[in-house]
Design a protein around this motif. Structure first.
Motif, PDB file in Angstrom:
ATOM      1  N   ALA A 255       0.833  -1.207   0.000  1.00  0.00           N
ATOM      2  CA  ALA A 255       0.000   0.000   0.000  1.00  0.00           C
ATOM      3  C   ALA A 255       0.865   1.254   0.000  1.00  0.00           C
ATOM      4  O   ALA A 255       0.581   2.231  -0.712  1.00  0.00           O
ATOM      5  CB  ALA A 255      -0.925  -0.008   1.218  1.00  0.00           C
ATOM      6  N   THR A 256       1.941   1.233   0.779  1.00  0.00           N
ATOM      7  CA  THR A 256       2.858   2.373   0.825  1.00  0.00           C
ATOM      8  C   THR A 256       3.496   2.609  -0.538  1.00  0.00           C
ATOM      9  O   THR A 256       3.616   3.749  -1.009  1.00  0.00           O
ATOM     10  CB  THR A 256       3.960   2.129   1.875  1.00  0.00           C
ATOM     11  OG1 THR A 256       3.355   1.905   3.150  1.00  0.00           O
ATOM     12  CG2 THR A 256       4.898   3.320   1.963  1.00  0.00           C
ATOM     13  N   SER A 257       3.897   1.527  -1.192  1.00  0.00           N
ATOM     14  CA  SER A 257       4.501   1.629  -2.517  1.00  0.00           C
ATOM     15  C   SER A 257       3.522   2.226  -3.521  1.00  0.00           C
ATOM     16  O   SER A 257       3.898   3.051  -4.367  1.00  0.00           O
ATOM     17  CB  SER A 257       4.956   0.241  -2.981  1.00  0.00           C
ATOM     18  OG  SER A 257       5.561   0.300  -4.251  1.00  0.00           O
ATOM     19  N   ALA A 258       2.251   1.834  -3.435  1.00  0.00           N
ATOM     20  CA  ALA A 258       1.237   2.358  -4.353  1.00  0.00           C
ATOM     21  C   ALA A 258       1.033   3.859  -4.154  1.00  0.00           C
ATOM     22  O   ALA A 258       0.901   4.620  -5.119  1.00  0.00           O
ATOM     23  CB  ALA A 258      -0.078   1.614  -4.153  1.00  0.00           C
ATOM     24  N   ILE A 259       1.016   4.297  -2.912  1.00  0.00           N
ATOM     25  CA  ILE A 259       0.839   5.726  -2.627  1.00  0.00           C
ATOM     26  C   ILE A 259       2.019   6.532  -3.172  1.00  0.00           C
ATOM     27  O   ILE A 259       1.847   7.592  -3.788  1.00  0.00           O
ATOM     28  CB  ILE A 259       0.670   5.952  -1.116  1.00  0.00           C
ATOM     29  CG1 ILE A 259      -0.661   5.345  -0.646  1.00  0.00           C
ATOM     30  CG2 ILE A 259       0.718   7.442  -0.780  1.00  0.00           C
ATOM     31  CD1 ILE A 259      -0.823   5.310   0.860  1.00  0.00           C
ATOM     32  N   LEU A 260       3.232   6.027  -2.965  1.00  0.00           N
ATOM     33  CA  LEU A 260       4.417   6.710  -3.494  1.00  0.00           C
ATOM     34  C   LEU A 260       4.396   6.731  -5.022  1.00  0.00           C
ATOM     35  O   LEU A 260       4.800   7.717  -5.648  1.00  0.00           O
ATOM     36  CB  LEU A 260       5.682   6.019  -2.991  1.00  0.00           C
ATOM     37  CG  LEU A 260       5.987   6.189  -1.497  1.00  0.00           C
ATOM     38  CD1 LEU A 260       7.193   5.337  -1.100  1.00  0.00           C
ATOM     39  CD2 LEU A 260       6.243   7.661  -1.165  1.00  0.00           C
ATOM     40  N   SER A 261       3.923   5.661  -5.628  1.00  0.00           N
ATOM     41  CA  SER A 261       3.802   5.619  -7.082  1.00  0.00           C
ATOM     42  C   SER A 261       2.901   6.737  -7.579  1.00  0.00           C
ATOM     43  O   SER A 261       3.220   7.431  -8.558  1.00  0.00           O
ATOM     44  CB  SER A 261       3.231   4.266  -7.520  1.00  0.00           C
ATOM     45  OG  SER A 261       2.933   4.261  -8.899  1.00  0.00           O
ATOM     46  N   SER A 262       1.789   6.939  -6.900  1.00  0.00           N
ATOM     47  CA  SER A 262       0.853   7.999  -7.274  1.00  0.00           C
ATOM     48  C   SER A 262       1.524   9.366  -7.230  1.00  0.00           C
ATOM     49  O   SER A 262       1.372  10.185  -8.143  1.00  0.00           O
ATOM     50  CB  SER A 262      -0.354   7.964  -6.327  1.00  0.00           C
ATOM     51  OG  SER A 262      -1.265   8.988  -6.635  1.00  0.00           O
ATOM     52  N   VAL A 263       2.302   9.602  -6.184  1.00  0.00           N
ATOM     53  CA  VAL A 263       2.987  10.887  -6.023  1.00  0.00           C
ATOM     54  C   VAL A 263       4.005  11.111  -7.139  1.00  0.00           C
ATOM     55  O   VAL A 263       4.061  12.185  -7.758  1.00  0.00           O
ATOM     56  CB  VAL A 263       3.680  10.954  -4.645  1.00  0.00           C
ATOM     57  CG1 VAL A 263       4.563  12.198  -4.550  1.00  0.00           C
ATOM     58  CG2 VAL A 263       2.642  10.956  -3.528  1.00  0.00           C
ATOM     59  N   PHE A 264       4.808  10.092  -7.438  1.00  0.00           N
ATOM     60  CA  PHE A 264       5.854  10.254  -8.453  1.00  0.00           C
ATOM     61  C   PHE A 264       5.281  10.318  -9.869  1.00  0.00           C
ATOM     62  O   PHE A 264       5.904  10.893 -10.762  1.00  0.00           O
ATOM     63  CB  PHE A 264       6.890   9.141  -8.326  1.00  0.00           C
ATOM     64  CG  PHE A 264       7.828   9.344  -7.166  1.00  0.00           C
ATOM     65  CD1 PHE A 264       8.749  10.382  -7.174  1.00  0.00           C
ATOM     66  CD2 PHE A 264       7.773   8.521  -6.058  1.00  0.00           C
ATOM     67  CE1 PHE A 264       9.605  10.587  -6.106  1.00  0.00           C
ATOM     68  CE2 PHE A 264       8.621   8.714  -4.979  1.00  0.00           C
ATOM     69  CZ  PHE A 264       9.541   9.751  -5.001  1.00  0.00           C
ATOM     70  N   MET A 265       4.112   9.736 -10.086  1.00  0.00           N
ATOM     71  CA  MET A 265       3.451   9.921 -11.379  1.00  0.00           C
ATOM     72  C   MET A 265       3.155  11.401 -11.623  1.00  0.00           C
ATOM     73  O   MET A 265       3.349  11.920 -12.725  1.00  0.00           O
ATOM     74  CB  MET A 265       2.144   9.125 -11.429  1.00  0.00           C
ATOM     75  CG  MET A 265       2.302   7.652 -11.682  1.00  0.00           C
ATOM     76  SD  MET A 265       0.684   6.829 -11.812  1.00  0.00           S
ATOM     77  CE  MET A 265       1.207   5.117 -11.906  1.00  0.00           C
TER      78      MET A 265
END
Length: 396
Positions: free
Chosen positions: A369-379
């Motif tokens: 879940a943490t990785s997914a949230i960070l992915s959203s930010v870097f997108m």
């Protein structure tokens, strides 16, 4: 022909070839995840082995994606797709006939992974050249729907094949599909749309925004592919029967397939903002991972629907945005961003598997879940870089 906007239509032939080719190259890894319980029992492997095998596939795909992304721009994309489908079949048949240990299994996954890394940019180039620009959102949604199609077939293979005649036959049947795909892909003149840009290696691309988008894709794909590799294992661990766990994977795949089609259809009705929508989707996917972390069997269905639908339903839209920003360079641009997906797909399943084996499923899902949230930010960071870049053509 299906679908039209301003008189422009999508060729059923192009759609069928794109989804069939992508499915044939994706089946090896998703079969490995779905059949992991039976494979581990047969080869006496630990739980972490599934993650390592999945990582071998995607690691190989990373190499070929980075090094051959422009190949389909120099040669006919259909020819590249044909060879990739053939070698995918070789890898799967090798697993079925000769995999008697972790090493031999991994060796044939290397062959299949290399084929997958060649296939993805080739299909992107094929779709970009054969589909009118105003319909490419839906087209890429359909193309990426091949991934949940592959996971659906893999999930159905558990009760239909693995629990009846044996897991090896799942790879035999999948290899047969890949052979058929290789046989039907055309050798002749490329299928092209008059409204789509002509690919050329002379078209310049800016690397930094693509690297940022690749990094974001690595984080999102890492979480999603950990889910794909361990959904069945997690369900069995939660008390679900293996056959039902396979059906759960098929349900999730249907959710992901629907999300990719709908997001692609809606993309054609917007003038931009596609990466923002993808970022929102992967962020929502984090909710599904957190539901998995509860280890409550009752929440497995909503967790699967959200995890696959949002957390893994953004890929087609994301690829469409990259292609839209790089007309004439679809193979090279998506070769770079797709390599990020592969890197994440290496690290994600390995890390998740080690965490599950040495800590717990709960902690693994929390990190996903943490990785997914960070992915959203870097997108969103990558999107800003695209907008600022002087070589940008259209906002993503």
């Amino acid at each position: 022909m299906v679908g039209s906007v301003a008189g422009e239509k999508i060729s059923i032939k192009v759609v069928a070839l794109a989804i069939s080719a992508t499915t044939s190259a994706s089946l090896p890894v998703f079969l490995t995840g779905a059949l992991s319980v039976q494979i581990r029992a047969s080869l006496s492997l630990g739980r972490a082995a599934t993650g390592f095998l999945v990582a071998v596939f995607f690691g190989s795909a990373t190499v070929s994606s980075l090094t051959t992304g422009g190949l389909s721009e120099k040669r006919k994309a259909e020819s590249v797709m044909k060879y990739a489908a053939f070698f995918s079949a070789v890898g799967m048949l090798g697993i079925a006939l000769f995999a008697r240990s972790f090493l031999t299994f991994a060796l044939f996954l290397v062959i299949s992974g290399l084929a997958n890394g060649v296939m993805q940019p080739a299909v992107n180039t094929f779709v970009a050249g054969a589909i009118p620009a105003t319909r490419q959102g839906l087209a890429f949604g359909v193309k990426q729907a091949a991934i949940p199609t592959a996971t659906m077939l893999a999930g159905l293979a558990v009760p239909a094949v693995a629990l009846t005649i044996g897991w090896r036959y799942g790879y035999v049947f999948a290899a047969a599909i890949a052979v058929v795909v290789a046989a039907v892909l055309p050798k002749g003149k490329s299928i092209r749309s008059s409204t789509s840009p002509t690919n050329s290696t002379a078209v310049p691309i800016s690397i930094p925004p693509l690297i940022m988008l690749a990094f974001a894709m690595a984080l999102g794909a890492g979480a999603a592919n950990a889910m794909g590799a361990y959904l069945v294992e997690n369900a069995v661990h939660s008390g679900i029967a293996p056959g039902s766990a396979g059906l759960l994977a098929a349900l999730g795949s249907a959710s992901g397939l629907s999300a990719r089609l709908v997001s692609g259809y809606l993309a054609d009705k917007r003038s931009g903002g596609h990466i923002r929508v993808a970022a929102m989707m992967v962020g929502i996917g984090a909710i599904g991972y957190l539901l998995f972390a509860t280890q409550d069997a009752i929440l497995l269905i909503p967790a699967t629907l959200i995890g696959y639908g949002a957390g893994w339903g953004w890929n087609g839209l994301y690829n469409f945005a990259v292609v839209k920003n790089h007309p004439g360079a679809a193979g090279r641009a998506t070769g770079i961003t797709q390599s990020g997906a592969y890197v994440g797909s290496v690290i994600g399943p390995i890390g998740f598997g080690l965490i599950v084996q040495h800590v717990s499923f709960q902690f693994g899902w929390t990190l996903a879940a943490t990785s997914a949230i960070l992915s959203s930010v870097f997108m969103l960071f990558g999107r800003k870089m695209l907008i600022r870049d002087k070589n940008r053509v259209l906002p993503g």
